[in-house]
Design a protein around this motif. Structure first.
Motif, PDB file in Angstrom:
ATOM      1  N   LEU A  95     -14.249  15.391   4.904  1.00  0.00           N
ATOM      2  CA  LEU A  95     -13.037  14.779   4.290  1.00  0.00           C
ATOM      3  C   LEU A  95     -12.225  15.441   3.375  1.00  0.00           C
ATOM      4  O   LEU A  95     -10.941  15.333   3.723  1.00  0.00           O
ATOM      5  CB  LEU A  95     -13.809  13.708   3.452  1.00  0.00           C
ATOM      6  CG  LEU A  95     -14.534  12.446   4.006  1.00  0.00           C
ATOM      7  CD1 LEU A  95     -14.920  11.581   3.006  1.00  0.00           C
ATOM      8  CD2 LEU A  95     -13.930  11.734   5.093  1.00  0.00           C
ATOM      9  N   LEU A  96     -12.729  16.447   2.765  1.00  0.00           N
ATOM     10  CA  LEU A  96     -11.565  17.365   2.212  1.00  0.00           C
ATOM     11  C   LEU A  96     -10.673  18.094   3.084  1.00  0.00           C
ATOM     12  O   LEU A  96      -9.522  18.058   3.020  1.00  0.00           O
ATOM     13  CB  LEU A  96     -12.168  18.358   1.153  1.00  0.00           C
ATOM     14  CG  LEU A  96     -12.851  17.832  -0.065  1.00  0.00           C
ATOM     15  CD1 LEU A  96     -13.946  19.043  -0.828  1.00  0.00           C
ATOM     16  CD2 LEU A  96     -12.160  17.155  -0.945  1.00  0.00           C
ATOM     17  N   GLN A  97     -11.194  18.423   4.177  1.00  0.00           N
ATOM     18  CA  GLN A  97     -10.377  19.173   5.432  1.00  0.00           C
ATOM     19  C   GLN A  97      -9.427  18.391   5.950  1.00  0.00           C
ATOM     20  O   GLN A  97      -8.428  18.610   6.137  1.00  0.00           O
ATOM     21  CB  GLN A  97     -11.432  19.989   6.029  1.00  0.00           C
ATOM     22  CG  GLN A  97     -10.649  21.118   6.843  1.00  0.00           C
ATOM     23  CD  GLN A  97     -10.148  22.324   5.824  1.00  0.00           C
ATOM     24  OE1 GLN A  97     -10.923  22.872   5.221  1.00  0.00           O
ATOM     25  NE2 GLN A  97      -8.837  22.122   5.607  1.00  0.00           N
ATOM     26  N   SER A  98     -10.074  17.057   6.258  1.00  0.00           N
ATOM     27  CA  SER A  98      -9.097  16.421   7.051  1.00  0.00           C
ATOM     28  C   SER A  98      -8.103  15.493   5.956  1.00  0.00           C
ATOM     29  O   SER A  98      -7.191  15.249   6.345  1.00  0.00           O
ATOM     30  CB  SER A  98      -9.765  15.085   7.519  1.00  0.00           C
ATOM     31  OG  SER A  98     -10.602  14.496   6.653  1.00  0.00           O
ATOM     32  N   ALA A  99      -8.135  15.520   4.816  1.00  0.00           N
ATOM     33  CA  ALA A  99      -7.288  15.150   3.645  1.00  0.00           C
ATOM     34  C   ALA A  99      -5.997  16.035   3.647  1.00  0.00           C
ATOM     35  O   ALA A  99      -4.896  15.795   3.564  1.00  0.00           O
ATOM     36  CB  ALA A  99      -7.791  14.872   2.315  1.00  0.00           C
ATOM     37  N   ARG A 100      -6.663  17.354   3.687  1.00  0.00           N
ATOM     38  CA  ARG A 100      -5.572  18.477   3.867  1.00  0.00           C
ATOM     39  C   ARG A 100      -5.830  19.551   4.958  1.00  0.00           C
ATOM     40  O   ARG A 100      -5.923  20.587   4.643  1.00  0.00           O
ATOM     41  CB  ARG A 100      -5.676  19.283   2.128  1.00  0.00           C
ATOM     42  CG  ARG A 100      -5.141  18.362   0.990  1.00  0.00           C
ATOM     43  CD  ARG A 100      -3.633  18.226   1.334  1.00  0.00           C
ATOM     44  NE  ARG A 100      -3.188  17.552  -0.037  1.00  0.00           N
ATOM     45  CZ  ARG A 100      -1.780  17.066  -0.168  1.00  0.00           C
ATOM     46  NH1 ARG A 100      -0.946  17.345   0.713  1.00  0.00           N
ATOM     47  NH2 ARG A 100      -1.710  16.703  -1.251  1.00  0.00           N
ATOM     48  N   PRO A 101      -5.301  19.190   5.981  1.00  0.00           N
ATOM     49  CA  PRO A 101      -5.686  20.131   7.099  1.00  0.00           C
ATOM     50  C   PRO A 101      -5.088  21.301   7.019  1.00  0.00           C
ATOM     51  O   PRO A 101      -5.602  22.039   7.871  1.00  0.00           O
ATOM     52  CB  PRO A 101      -5.379  19.024   8.512  1.00  0.00           C
ATOM     53  CG  PRO A 101      -4.298  17.947   7.958  1.00  0.00           C
ATOM     54  CD  PRO A 101      -4.686  17.673   6.578  1.00  0.00           C
ATOM     55  N   ASP A 102      -3.804  21.404   6.664  1.00  0.00           N
ATOM     56  CA  ASP A 102      -2.944  22.595   6.568  1.00  0.00           C
ATOM     57  C   ASP A 102      -3.379  23.386   5.231  1.00  0.00           C
ATOM     58  O   ASP A 102      -2.623  24.510   5.116  1.00  0.00           O
ATOM     59  CB  ASP A 102      -1.674  22.452   6.620  1.00  0.00           C
ATOM     60  CG  ASP A 102      -1.032  21.395   7.825  1.00  0.00           C
ATOM     61  OD1 ASP A 102      -1.980  21.863   8.979  1.00  0.00           O
ATOM     62  OD2 ASP A 102      -0.238  20.756   7.594  1.00  0.00           O
ATOM     63  N   VAL A 103      -4.269  23.005   4.462  1.00  0.00           N
ATOM     64  CA  VAL A 103      -4.642  23.922   3.201  1.00  0.00           C
ATOM     65  C   VAL A 103      -6.203  24.184   3.195  1.00  0.00           C
ATOM     66  O   VAL A 103      -7.302  23.508   3.666  1.00  0.00           O
ATOM     67  CB  VAL A 103      -4.495  22.989   2.015  1.00  0.00           C
ATOM     68  CG1 VAL A 103      -4.972  23.807   0.864  1.00  0.00           C
ATOM     69  CG2 VAL A 103      -3.142  22.512   2.017  1.00  0.00           C
ATOM     70  N   ALA A 104      -6.540  25.546   3.342  1.00  0.00           N
ATOM     71  CA  ALA A 104      -7.844  25.962   3.525  1.00  0.00           C
ATOM     72  C   ALA A 104      -8.774  25.519   2.255  1.00  0.00           C
ATOM     73  O   ALA A 104      -8.253  25.207   1.129  1.00  0.00           O
ATOM     74  CB  ALA A 104      -7.998  27.596   3.464  1.00  0.00           C
ATOM     75  N   LEU A 105      -9.938  25.163   2.532  1.00  0.00           N
ATOM     76  CA  LEU A 105     -10.913  24.824   1.319  1.00  0.00           C
ATOM     77  C   LEU A 105     -10.721  25.195   0.086  1.00  0.00           C
ATOM     78  O   LEU A 105     -10.679  24.837  -1.050  1.00  0.00           O
ATOM     79  CB  LEU A 105     -12.029  24.755   2.023  1.00  0.00           C
ATOM     80  CG  LEU A 105     -13.289  23.769   0.991  1.00  0.00           C
ATOM     81  CD1 LEU A 105     -12.902  22.464   0.959  1.00  0.00           C
ATOM     82  CD2 LEU A 105     -14.607  24.127   1.278  1.00  0.00           C
ATOM     83  N   GLU A 106     -10.661  26.656   0.075  1.00  0.00           N
ATOM     84  CA  GLU A 106     -10.648  27.572  -1.030  1.00  0.00           C
ATOM     85  C   GLU A 106      -9.288  27.481  -1.687  1.00  0.00           C
ATOM     86  O   GLU A 106      -9.062  28.019  -2.931  1.00  0.00           O
ATOM     87  CB  GLU A 106     -10.978  28.910  -0.856  1.00  0.00           C
ATOM     88  CG  GLU A 106     -12.385  29.251  -0.218  1.00  0.00           C
ATOM     89  CD  GLU A 106     -12.591  28.830   1.277  1.00  0.00           C
ATOM     90  OE1 GLU A 106     -11.659  28.503   1.978  1.00  0.00           O
ATOM     91  OE2 GLU A 106     -13.748  28.576   1.555  1.00  0.00           O
ATOM     92  N   GLU A 107      -8.256  26.954  -1.003  1.00  0.00           N
ATOM     93  CA  GLU A 107      -6.951  26.545  -1.709  1.00  0.00           C
ATOM     94  C   GLU A 107      -6.643  25.063  -2.356  1.00  0.00           C
ATOM     95  O   GLU A 107      -5.569  24.966  -2.839  1.00  0.00           O
ATOM     96  CB  GLU A 107      -5.853  26.928  -0.716  1.00  0.00           C
ATOM     97  CG  GLU A 107      -5.861  28.421  -0.185  1.00  0.00           C
ATOM     98  CD  GLU A 107      -5.764  29.357  -1.230  1.00  0.00           C
ATOM     99  OE1 GLU A 107      -4.587  29.036  -2.070  1.00  0.00           O
ATOM    100  OE2 GLU A 107      -6.316  30.552  -1.577  1.00  0.00           O
ATOM    101  N   GLN A 108      -7.710  24.343  -2.050  1.00  0.00           N
ATOM    102  CA  GLN A 108      -7.358  23.085  -2.469  1.00  0.00           C
ATOM    103  C   GLN A 108      -7.706  22.950  -4.001  1.00  0.00           C
ATOM    104  O   GLN A 108      -8.460  23.573  -4.675  1.00  0.00           O
ATOM    105  CB  GLN A 108      -8.541  22.080  -1.650  1.00  0.00           C
ATOM    106  CG  GLN A 108      -8.107  21.927  -0.194  1.00  0.00           C
ATOM    107  CD  GLN A 108      -9.014  21.099   0.330  1.00  0.00           C
ATOM    108  OE1 GLN A 108     -10.024  20.570   0.077  1.00  0.00           O
ATOM    109  NE2 GLN A 108      -8.689  20.817   1.679  1.00  0.00           N
ATOM    110  N   GLN A 109      -6.950  21.826  -4.429  1.00  0.00           N
ATOM    111  CA  GLN A 109      -7.091  21.546  -5.923  1.00  0.00           C
ATOM    112  C   GLN A 109      -7.710  20.025  -5.928  1.00  0.00           C
ATOM    113  O   GLN A 109      -7.023  19.214  -5.657  1.00  0.00           O
ATOM    114  CB  GLN A 109      -5.800  21.811  -6.669  1.00  0.00           C
ATOM    115  CG  GLN A 109      -5.305  23.014  -6.470  1.00  0.00           C
ATOM    116  CD  GLN A 109      -3.865  23.052  -7.275  1.00  0.00           C
ATOM    117  OE1 GLN A 109      -3.179  22.333  -7.050  1.00  0.00           O
ATOM    118  NE2 GLN A 109      -3.626  24.029  -8.087  1.00  0.00           N
ATOM    119  N   VAL A 110      -8.876  19.797  -6.291  1.00  0.00           N
ATOM    120  CA  VAL A 110      -9.403  18.610  -6.368  1.00  0.00           C
ATOM    121  C   VAL A 110      -9.438  17.978  -7.947  1.00  0.00           C
ATOM    122  O   VAL A 110      -9.988  18.578  -8.836  1.00  0.00           O
ATOM    123  CB  VAL A 110     -10.863  18.469  -5.957  1.00  0.00           C
ATOM    124  CG1 VAL A 110     -11.492  17.285  -6.180  1.00  0.00           C
ATOM    125  CG2 VAL A 110     -10.992  19.231  -4.421  1.00  0.00           C
TER     126      VAL A 110
END
Length: 197
Positions: A95-110
């Motif tokens: 879900l995290l990856q599909s929410a921000r498909p252009d942003v690597a998991l390690e670059e996301q801010q939750v």
């Protein structure tokens, strides 16, 4: 950990459910602040993920929170879980990856709201940090059964590397500038009145 970037952020609302909501510390503050956080996400088009822990036993998401969630126009996703921490269910990472498909998991801010601070929220936060994900905790949107449970859980999560923030700071970091196209709408939201504790 720096300021929030509107293009890397995801809001996660953890287990604000029926029976639990009757037992937590300052439920009205949590509900009102979380609703504002979701409305901010909608204004800035930040994806929102909402989770429920064993809803058959604990009940569905609080009706006021659910009503706002259902009315969101930004991307939104829902996940039922049996694991206490969201990360215990591999679907959460998807879900995290599909929410921000252009942003690597390690670059996301939750950006996190939810209960209970010392169980489901803490397990989620610790595991996200272990995976290299920035976590920002809106203190007024997080609670548990008793002030001390909440207080010590927030302290531990901060020691693990989480950032303690609030929904207003989140909105202003997403905007960065009074000339942002969403600033006036955000300002109107904040002028709707003080949130009572």
């Amino acid at each position: 950990m720096g300021l929030l970037d509107v293009n890397r952020s995801i809001v996660v609302v953890i287990d604000l459910q029926g029976k639990l909501m009757d037992m937590i510390y300052r439920p009205n503050l949590v509900i009102a602040s979380t609703i504002r956080l979701m409305k901010l996400a909608d204004i800035f088009k930040v994806p929102v993920i909402i989770t429920e822990q064993y809803p058959k036993g604990l009940g569905k998401t609080h009706p006021e929170v659910l009503s706002v969630y259902e009315g969101l126009t930004t991307e939104k996703m829902h996940m039922e879980k049996d694991s206490f921490g969201c990360c215990g269910d591999e679907q959460f990472y998807s879900l995290l990856q599909s929410a921000r498909p252009d942003v690597a998991l390690e670059e996301q801010q939750v950006v996190i709201a939810g209960i209970e601070a010392h169980i489901c929220v803490m397990q989620t936060v610790v595991e996200l940090i272990q995976r290299g994900v920035e976590t920002h905790l809106c203190w007024e949107c997080i609670s548990g059964r008793g002030e001390e449970y909440r207080h010590h859980a927030l302290q531990r999560m901060q020691r693990e590397g989480a950032s303690i923030t609030n929904h207003e700071s989140v909105g202003f970091e997403w905007a960065r500038d009074k000339n942002h196209s969403c600033f006036k709408e955000m300002n109107r939201l904040f002028r709707e009145g003080q949130i009572t504790q």
